[in-house]
Design a protein around this motif. Structure first.
Motif, short mmCIF file in Angstrom:
data_model
loop_
_atom_site.label_atom_id
_atom_site.label_comp_id
_atom_site.label_asym_id
_atom_site.label_seq_id
_atom_site.Cartn_x
_atom_site.Cartn_y
_atom_site.Cartn_z
N ILE A 6 0.86 -1.17 0.00
CA ILE A 6 0.00 0.00 0.00
C ILE A 6 0.90 1.22 0.00
N LYS A 7 0.70 2.09 -0.96
CA LYS A 7 1.55 3.28 -1.09
C LYS A 7 0.93 4.45 -0.33
N ILE A 8 1.69 4.99 0.62
CA ILE A 8 1.25 6.13 1.42
C ILE A 8 1.96 7.37 0.90
N ARG A 9 1.20 8.46 0.72
CA ARG A 9 1.82 9.71 0.27
C ARG A 9 0.99 10.90 0.71
N VAL A 10 1.65 12.04 0.78
CA VAL A 10 0.98 13.30 1.11
C VAL A 10 0.25 13.78 -0.13
N ALA A 11 -0.99 14.18 0.04
CA ALA A 11 -1.77 14.70 -1.08
C ALA A 11 -1.30 16.10 -1.45
N LEU A 57 -2.82 10.17 1.58
CA LEU A 57 -3.52 9.14 0.80
C LEU A 57 -2.84 7.79 0.97
N ALA A 58 -3.64 6.73 0.92
CA ALA A 58 -3.14 5.36 0.84
C ALA A 58 -3.64 4.84 -0.50
N ASP A 59 -2.70 4.54 -1.39
CA ASP A 59 -3.04 4.19 -2.76
C ASP A 59 -3.93 5.31 -3.31
N GLU A 60 -4.96 4.96 -3.99
CA GLU A 60 -5.86 5.98 -4.54
C GLU A 60 -7.27 5.79 -3.99
N ALA A 96 -4.55 -0.50 5.39
CA ALA A 96 -4.50 0.89 4.92
C ALA A 96 -4.77 1.85 6.07
N GLU A 97 -5.76 1.55 6.88
CA GLU A 97 -6.09 2.42 8.01
C GLU A 97 -4.96 2.47 9.03
N LYS A 98 -4.32 1.34 9.27
CA LYS A 98 -3.18 1.32 10.19
C LYS A 98 -2.04 2.17 9.65
N LEU A 99 -1.75 2.04 8.36
CA LEU A 99 -0.68 2.84 7.74
C LEU A 99 -1.02 4.32 7.72
#
Length: 145
Positions: A6-11, A57-60, A96-99
């Motif tokens: 799962i990719k985590i990134r700042v929007a 965001l986690a993924d899209e 995803a929620e944990k990340l």
């Protein structure tokens, strides 16, 4: 069986439409589903939050949004979650929620320099208690119409 990452990134500003779509989709299945969605106000709110708060965001298909505030009668900064949701299902949703929570905690501690973090959720208490959170309030809501 391999698990997908799962990719985590700042929007960023380029993600505004995506986050709005995710938010409104999640909104439909939330306790707030009877409220009238307001895309214009939501877009303004989100632009301000991307500029001065936190949107991750986690993924899209999953997100968390927050900001900092100061509670009345205290001097410490609190990082407060304002909205979060995931369209994932099952174990992928939990991951995803944990990340997202870990990423929000990182932002709160290292970027916002907050002394505390405040999260509202539709999860059961165990999800947070296992992570060192304590229950400090229960929120209630009623329509006034």
């Amino acid at each position: 069986m391999p698990t997908s990452r799962i990719k985590i990134r700042v929007a960023t500003a380029r993600d505004i439409s995506l986050v709005l779509d995710l938010g409104f989709e999640f909104f439909k299945s939330s306790p707030y589903k009877d409220m009238t969605p307001d895309p214009i106000s939501a877009r303004r709110w989100l632009i301000g939050l991307i500029d001065s708060g936190c949107v991750i965001l986690a993924d899209e298909d999953s997100f968390i949004c927050g900001t900092t505030l100061q509670l009345p009668f205290a001097s410490e900064t609190v990082a407060a979650e304002l909205a979060w949701g995931s369209l994932k299902k099952g174990l992928q949703r939990t991951r995803a929620e944990k990340l997202l929570l870990e990423a929000f905690e990182y932002w709160a501690r290292n970027v916002a320099k907050a002394g505390y973090i405040q999260i509202g959720s539709f999860h059961g208490e165990k999800f947070f208690l296992r992570r060192g959170y304590q229950k400090c309030e229960t929120m209630f809501m009623a329509g006034l119409n």
